[in-house]
Write an enzyme that holds these catalytic residues in place. Structure first.
Site, short mmCIF file in Angstrom:
data_model
loop_
_atom_site.label_atom_id
_atom_site.label_comp_id
_atom_site.label_asym_id
_atom_site.label_seq_id
_atom_site.Cartn_x
_atom_site.Cartn_y
_atom_site.Cartn_z
N HIS A 56 0.61 -1.28 0.01
CA HIS A 56 0.23 -0.20 0.02
C HIS A 56 0.67 1.26 -0.17
O HIS A 56 0.22 2.28 0.15
CB HIS A 56 -0.90 0.07 1.12
CG HIS A 56 -2.01 -1.12 1.22
ND1 HIS A 56 -3.25 -0.67 0.66
CD2 HIS A 56 -1.98 -2.38 1.72
CE1 HIS A 56 -3.87 -1.91 0.69
NE2 HIS A 56 -3.27 -2.83 1.58
N LYS A 107 0.83 14.39 0.99
CA LYS A 107 -0.53 14.75 0.50
C LYS A 107 -0.65 16.34 0.33
O LYS A 107 -1.70 16.79 -0.30
CB LYS A 107 -1.37 14.33 1.59
CG LYS A 107 -1.44 13.00 1.64
CD LYS A 107 -2.45 12.40 2.93
CE LYS A 107 -2.33 11.14 3.21
NZ LYS A 107 -3.08 10.17 2.11
N THR A 146 -8.44 6.93 -1.78
CA THR A 146 -9.90 6.29 -2.22
C THR A 146 -10.98 7.38 -1.72
O THR A 146 -11.90 7.14 -2.36
CB THR A 146 -10.10 5.00 -1.02
OG1 THR A 146 -9.74 5.42 0.14
CG2 THR A 146 -9.44 4.04 -1.67
N LYS A 182 -8.44 14.21 4.59
CA LYS A 182 -7.45 12.85 4.49
C LYS A 182 -6.67 13.15 5.78
O LYS A 182 -6.50 14.31 6.17
CB LYS A 182 -6.63 12.96 3.21
CG LYS A 182 -6.03 14.24 2.88
CD LYS A 182 -5.46 14.11 1.32
CE LYS A 182 -6.42 14.27 0.09
NZ LYS A 182 -6.28 13.11 -0.93
N ARG A 183 -5.72 12.16 6.10
CA ARG A 183 -4.48 12.22 6.99
C ARG A 183 -3.73 13.30 6.66
O ARG A 183 -3.41 13.64 5.42
CB ARG A 183 -3.79 10.99 7.06
CG ARG A 183 -4.63 9.98 7.84
CD ARG A 183 -4.92 10.21 9.16
NE ARG A 183 -3.82 10.38 10.03
CZ ARG A 183 -3.62 9.63 10.97
NH1 ARG A 183 -4.40 8.60 11.23
NH2 ARG A 183 -2.46 9.53 11.86
N LYS A 241 -14.75 8.57 -3.68
CA LYS A 241 -15.94 8.80 -2.72
C LYS A 241 -16.45 10.16 -3.26
O LYS A 241 -17.84 10.57 -3.61
CB LYS A 241 -15.71 9.02 -1.51
CG LYS A 241 -15.19 7.52 -0.63
CD LYS A 241 -14.74 7.54 0.47
CE LYS A 241 -14.01 6.21 0.93
NZ LYS A 241 -13.23 6.42 2.11
O1 B1N Z 1 -3.53 2.86 1.56
C1 B1N Z 1 -4.76 3.07 0.92
C2 B1N Z 1 -4.26 3.85 -0.19
O2 B1N Z 1 -5.42 4.71 -1.15
C3 B1N Z 1 -3.54 5.28 0.07
O3 B1N Z 1 -2.98 5.85 -0.92
C4 B1N Z 1 -2.19 4.68 0.94
O4 B1N Z 1 -1.46 5.92 1.54
C5 B1N Z 1 -2.76 4.07 2.32
C6 B1N Z 1 1.35 1.97 7.87
C7 B1N Z 1 -0.45 2.67 6.18
N1 B1N Z 1 -0.61 3.09 2.62
N2 B1N Z 1 0.14 2.57 3.70
C8 B1N Z 1 -0.58 2.87 4.88
C9 B1N Z 1 -1.22 2.71 7.30
C10 B1N Z 1 -0.93 2.55 8.41
C11 B1N Z 1 0.58 2.15 8.70
O5 B1N Z 1 0.77 1.80 10.01
C12 B1N Z 1 0.83 2.31 6.30
N3 B1N Z 1 -1.89 3.60 4.48
C13 B1N Z 1 -1.94 3.33 3.17
C14 B1N Z 1 -5.53 1.99 0.58
O6 B1N Z 1 -4.71 1.12 -0.34
#
Ligand code: B1N
Length: 838
Positions: free
Chosen positions: A373, A570, A672, A564-565, A676
């Protein structure tokens, strides 16, 4: 707590009642639960009591489906997807369950007959915020789609006692509050202590030979914890399927350590309980940033071990032989957070079930699929070897063994290429030594995917290049999607009615049918209706903004939204710089024609991410200045809505005119939220990043506001020694913007407050804001002009929605089922409790 108006308690019978109408039955059941579950009489009942009474009423109605589903899967021994995820950002259940059961309108009616407002009750639910952002919400959309597509599936994760923190703003700064979501109980879960499992941690390993000379390894842990499963039913949309979300709570095996207690050490005895329960105490609030903490590794191992042991238990009850593990279960790793599962399955099969290594390895690889991801280096999980050994001594040995065999294979394939061996090893050995979880996931899976086309390409060219060269057939793309049930049908009932009136209701299950809306984009009547809905949604959001932020915003202004975060990549601060640019233009030219805009921001910063918190402070500071300046306040408003969550998202997306998707190209894996927004008729201003590229391709370039460097150009610009100062020198407006911040214009003269932010931009600008500034400002000019032609804007808005069908998570899940999991739907016939024989 103020008392809602409720009619008398003997109001089982409403005004115009048919004896057996669904509303009447709901009303009866509701009052029954108010008395017998909540133990309250209306005079004493709080809103929470009313919410809980309704929740239990709905729960009763889904239990039948849940039992029937479990029965059917067990009877057929169905092949099952196990989706392993450290996060499930579910959002409130009640509204969603009412939609899926087809009871939403009946519930509204029956509540209003009792003098209660359904929306008020829905709002009482504390959402289970067991995730950070996109990754956790994706897991929630996926289990929704799995149930709707009638795929046997279980979501496995952690039942965090405290989910993502609650964000408040104090003097414009983020302040975190604990999320006590279980405070009033959780009517949607059922504890299943009978299926508890034990998990070992720490200690050392021992080796011994049996009589036949066979070597056995024994893991002697220094502590064990109990994993107790809590199950939540996940309904499909208007079918009989109710799958399970199974979340593990950590408990001490004994509430008391009596050996310690008998020595008189009461504190020590209770301490074990405290330490054990820590494992599922709190969600790590860092999005895309690893924090190398022992507790986090223990959390990951805890839920993965519980889940794999649970699968073995299910196999046993269904008499499936062990060597068919991969035929019974397709296990998906949601990023590397559950990647320890590769080593754990090997341990369970070899150490605990005496299977030979080669057979176990073959099964393991056929079992797992791995979804990546993120490409951000700071998010790639690596565990310091010493820490890893302390928590999981046996798994380190297993990883060494996997690595030795794997590197033999690499050496054979790439004769003499020791540099490649070093790069690909599961152990990083340059400097401090680490276990590389992404490499473990790659080696232990039969399928590896990214989450949007660009992201999957970059994975192959960059982070996982060597693995792609070795096993090209393992790699694929699965572009993310979101569930139209929650994100349109539930969040935007007005639009849902309009769309269904025009093209029927099929789109809720088959989102590509939204294409049938295209001709309506040319129909002035339909456009007027569409516009009126957006306006009504904006009025609703304005009310929320007035209550939460104390700012009045004008629903006829353009709602420009970035939620978003908060992250530097971003680029919320790119939007902030541009807003200051607009402000500067208005101040220097009071007669300037400008499309009135309301900028709405929302999102949480990781508590330890100082720069992200400063970005929030910059936005709130700009708001303070702009919103009270009579010279600009008719053209510009800036608000930061606190505590962006699933609940708040449901009110925000439907009210947006413009969706800001402005990450540095190559950094956002998919996004995502972008989907939406588009579904709900917002136009996008965005870079060529993540799924933006595919959204633009779908909706048409003429209906999308593109700006900025491409991923390739970003790499080139940075590779050539990017100098942000050059862009500053070449851009008069940008210079004014930076100078206003520097001189404390937004901080009451305090030139220090934003210095770290400004210095970072001027000297490094790691995310190329300066390089993209002018292009962004130009795109916004085009937006402003387009918005003034409201007929044409509405046409584009309709087309965005009509062409967003690809971004249903149903499509995504259908692709996973076909290409990775090889699972088929199972239709569930409904049983009643009279059908059940004990
Ligand atoms: O995952 C989403 C994507 O749509 C986003 O672009 C992406 O930023 C998000 C460590 C993550 N990637 N990695 C994380 C979250 C928590 C953590 O402890 C990494 N989140 C994303 C769905 O594919």
């Amino acid at each position: 707590m103020n008392q809602p108006q409720v009619v008398s308690p003997n109001s089982g019978r409403g005004p115009d009642d048919e004896p057996d109408s669904p509303t009447r039955r709901l009303r009866h059941a509701f009052l029954h639960h108010l008395f017998y579950t909540q133990g309250k009489f209306p005079a004493l009942a709080t809103k929470t009591d009313y919410y809980l009474a309704l929740a239990h009423t709905v729960r009763d109605r889904l239990l039948q489906r849940w039992i029937s589903t479990a029965n059917e899967y067990t009877k057929n021994g169905s092949r099952t997807v196990a989706y392993l995820s450290a996060e499930f950002l579910m959002g409130p259940h009640l509204g969603n369950n009412l939609i899926n059961l087809g009871l939403f309108d009946d519930a509204r009616k029956s509540m209003s007959e009792l003098g209660l407002n359904l929306d008020d009750l829905l709002y009482e639910e504390e959402e289970p915020g067991l995730g950070n952002g996109g990754l956790g919400r994706l897991a929630a959309c996926f289990i929704d789609s799995l149930a709707t597509l009638e795929i046997p599936a279980v979501g496995y994760g952690i039942r965090y006692e405290f989910g993502i923190f609650h964000q408040t703003l104090v003097d414009g700064w983020q302040v975190e509050k604990t999320d006590k979501w279980l405070r009033y109980g959780n009517p949607w879960e059922l504890a299943r202590p009978e299926w508890s499992v034990t998990v070992k941690l720490g200690g050392h390993t021992e080796r011994m030979q049996d009589n036949s000379g066979q070597l056995h390894v024994r893991w002697v842990p220094n502590r064990t914890v109990l994993g107790v499963p809590y199950d939540t039913p996940i309904l499909g949309y208007r079918n009989n399927t109710a799958n399970t979300l199974r979340l593990w709570k950590a408990e001490a095996p004994e509430a008391f350590d009596f050996a310690v207690f008998n020595r008189g050490d009461y504190q020590g005895a209770v301490n074990q309980k405290v330490v054990s329960e820590n494992l599922s105490k709190v969600l790590y609030p860092n999005d895309e940033h690893v924090e190398g903490k022992e507790l986090r590794l223990a959390q990951q191992y805890f839920f993965v071990s519980c889940s794999l042991q649970d699968m073995l238990r299910i196999m046993k009850t269904q008499h499936v032989p062990l060597h068919e593990f991969h035929e019974k279960f397709a296990v998906q790793l949601n990023d590397t957070h559950p990647a320890i599962g590769v080593a754990e399955l090997m341990r369970l099969l070899t150490d605990e079930h005496q299977m030979h290594w080669n057979q176990a390895w073959d099964i393991t690889r056929k079992t797992f699929g791995y979804t990546n991801h993120t490409l951000l280096p700071e998010a790639l999980e690596r565990w310091p070897l010493e820490l890893f050994k302390r928590v999981l001594p046996r798994h380190l040995e297993i990883i060494y063994e996997i690595n030795a065999r794997f590197l033999d294979e690499v050496r054979q394939r790439y004769f003499g290429d020791e540099a490649r061996v070093t790069r690909m090893s599961l152990i990083e050995e340059t400097g401090e030594r680490y276990v590389r979880m992404a490499h473990l996931a790659c080696v232990g899976s039969h399928a590896i995917n990214g989450v949007a086309e660009l992201h999957s390409e970059l994975l192959k060219q960059d982070v996982l290049k060597d693995f792609h060269e070795m096993w090209p057939a393992k790699f694929g793309n699965k572009t993310n999607g979101v569930t139209p049930r929650r994100w349109i049908a539930l969040a935007n009932p007005r639009l849902t009615r309009l769309i269904s009136g025009a093209i029927g209701e099929g789109w809720i299950k088959r989102l590509e049918e939204l294409r049938q809306l295209e001709p309506f984009a040319l129909d002035p009547n339909f456009r007027a209706g569409w516009r009126e809905i957006k306006r009504a949604n904006k009025r609703d959001l304005s009310d929320v903004i007035r209550k939460r932020c104390g700012v009045a915003v004008d629903p006829s202004s353009m709602f420009d939204v970035q939620v978003k975060r908060i992250h530097e990549y971003k680029r919320q601060h790119l939007s902030a710089l541009h807003i200051i640019g607009l402000y500067h233009r208005l101040k220097t030219n009071p007669n300037l024609e400008m499309t009135p805009r309301t900028f709405i921001f929302g999102g949480k910063a990781a508590p330890g991410y100082w720069m992200a918190k400063l970005i929030i402070r910059l936005i709130t500071s700009i708001g303070e200045v702009v919103n009270r300046d009579p010279a600009v306040r008719d053209k510009l408003r800036v608000v930061f809505l606190p505590n962006f969550s699933v609940t708040n998202g449901q009110r925000i997306y439907p009210a947006a005119d413009l969706s800001e998707q402005i990450s540095t190209a190559g950094k956002e894996a998919s996004g995502t939220g972008n989907m939406k927004f588009a579904m709900n008729g917002a136009l996008t201003i965005g870079t060529m990043d993540g799924a933006n590229i595919e959204i633009r391709e779908q909706v048409g370039a003429e209906n999308f506001f593109l700006f900025g460097l491409t991923a390739h150009e970003v790499a080139t610009v940075r590779g050539n020694g990017y100098r942000p100062q050059d862009y500053l020198d070449g851009n008069a407006e940008l210079r004014e913007v930076i100078s206003l911040i520097r001189h404390g214009y937004f901080s009451r003269g305090d030139g220090e407050l934003f210095r770290p932010l400004v210095d970072s931009l001027v000297n490094h600008d790691p995310y190329c804001l300066f390089a993209d500034y002018q292009s962004y400002a130009d795109a916004h000019e085009r937006v402003g002009t387009a918005y003034r032609d409201s007929e044409d804007w509405t046409r584009m808005s309709i087309l965005n929605s009509a062409r967003s069908g690809l971004f249903s998570s149903d499509r995504t899940i259908a692709e996973y089922c076909r290409d990775i999991w090889n699972v088929q739907p199972v239709q569930v016939p409904i049983l009643s409790h009279e059908d059940v024989r004990v």
